[in-house]
Write a protein that holds these residues in place. Sequence first.
Motif, PDB file in Angstrom:
ATOM      1  N   ARG A  74      -2.435  17.552   4.781  1.00  0.00           N
ATOM      2  CA  ARG A  74      -1.661  18.718   4.341  1.00  0.00           C
ATOM      3  C   ARG A  74      -0.363  18.835   5.136  1.00  0.00           C
ATOM      4  N   GLU A  75      -0.434  18.582   6.420  1.00  0.00           N
ATOM      5  CA  GLU A  75       0.773  18.637   7.248  1.00  0.00           C
ATOM      6  C   GLU A  75       1.751  17.530   6.873  1.00  0.00           C
ATOM      7  N   LEU A  76       1.221  16.366   6.511  1.00  0.00           N
ATOM      8  CA  LEU A  76       2.092  15.280   6.065  1.00  0.00           C
ATOM      9  C   LEU A  76       2.788  15.644   4.755  1.00  0.00           C
ATOM     10  N   ALA A  77       2.065  16.318   3.856  1.00  0.00           N
ATOM     11  CA  ALA A  77       2.670  16.737   2.591  1.00  0.00           C
ATOM     12  C   ALA A  77       3.827  17.697   2.845  1.00  0.00           C
ATOM     13  N   ARG A  78       3.644  18.602   3.779  1.00  0.00           N
ATOM     14  CA  ARG A  78       4.729  19.527   4.106  1.00  0.00           C
ATOM     15  C   ARG A  78       5.892  18.798   4.784  1.00  0.00           C
TER      16      ARG A  78
END
Length: 231
Positions: A74-78
Motif C-alpha cells: 500500500r505504501e508503494l502504491a502511494r
Amino acid sequence: MLELAAVTKTYPSHPPVPALRGVDLTVTAGELVAVVGPSGSGKTTLLHVMGTLDRPTSGSVRVTGLDTSDLTDRELARLRATRIGFVFQQFFLAEHATILDNVADGLLYTGTRHRQRREQAAAALTAVDLGDRLTARPTQLSGGQRQRVAIARALVGQPGIVLADEPTGNLDHATGQTILTLLDELHARGTAIVVITHDRDVAARMPRRVEMLDGQITTDTTATRYDWGQQ
C-alpha cells in the motif's frame, strides 16, 4: 532522486532467469537519461524495479530518499502515485472515459479531492497542448495526442521522476520527434526523466546514456564525460 545499489532480479523458472545482475545506478534531480540496449538486455525489468512495480531479488532501491524495501504494498502504491510518473508505449488509456478523466484518475491514490483532481488534470493537459480537447475520448485522438495524454497523466501529480518506456515506439517518426521535444521541454522545467529505448537515435538526443546488455550496465556516458573533464 533515484538510487539502485547492487540490484538483481531473477525470475523463477527451470533454470532461473537472471534479468538484472548487480545494477548500480543513480539518477539525480532534473536529469534526462536514456537507458538503451537490445531486446532482452533487462531494460524493461529495470524500469519495473525503478518504478517499484516489481521488487528486486536483492539489492536496494531508493526513490526520493525512501528505501522501498521498508515499504508495504500500500505504501508503494502511494509512492508511485505521488513521486513517480509512468509513460508506456501502449498508452493504457481508458477508452470509455474523457481524456480529462483519464488524467484526473492519475491522482486517485493521492487523497486529492475530486474537484481539485479535475482542475489539476485540465492544467496538465493544457501544458501538453490539449487544453481544448478535455472532453474528447482517446478513440477520437491520434497516436501522438494519446501519448501526450499519457504524459499529462504522468505529470499531473508533479512527481520527482518520470519513467518512459519506449514512448515513441508506436508512433511515426515525425510524431515521435514531437513527443521527444515535449520530453525535452519537461526536462528543461526540472523534471527528472528516464527514457527506456532500443532506438539509439532516440538515446543520442539525451545528455546521459546508459547502455545495458545481459542485465548489466556496460556504459554510462556521464562517467565518461567526467573523465574527459579531468584530462
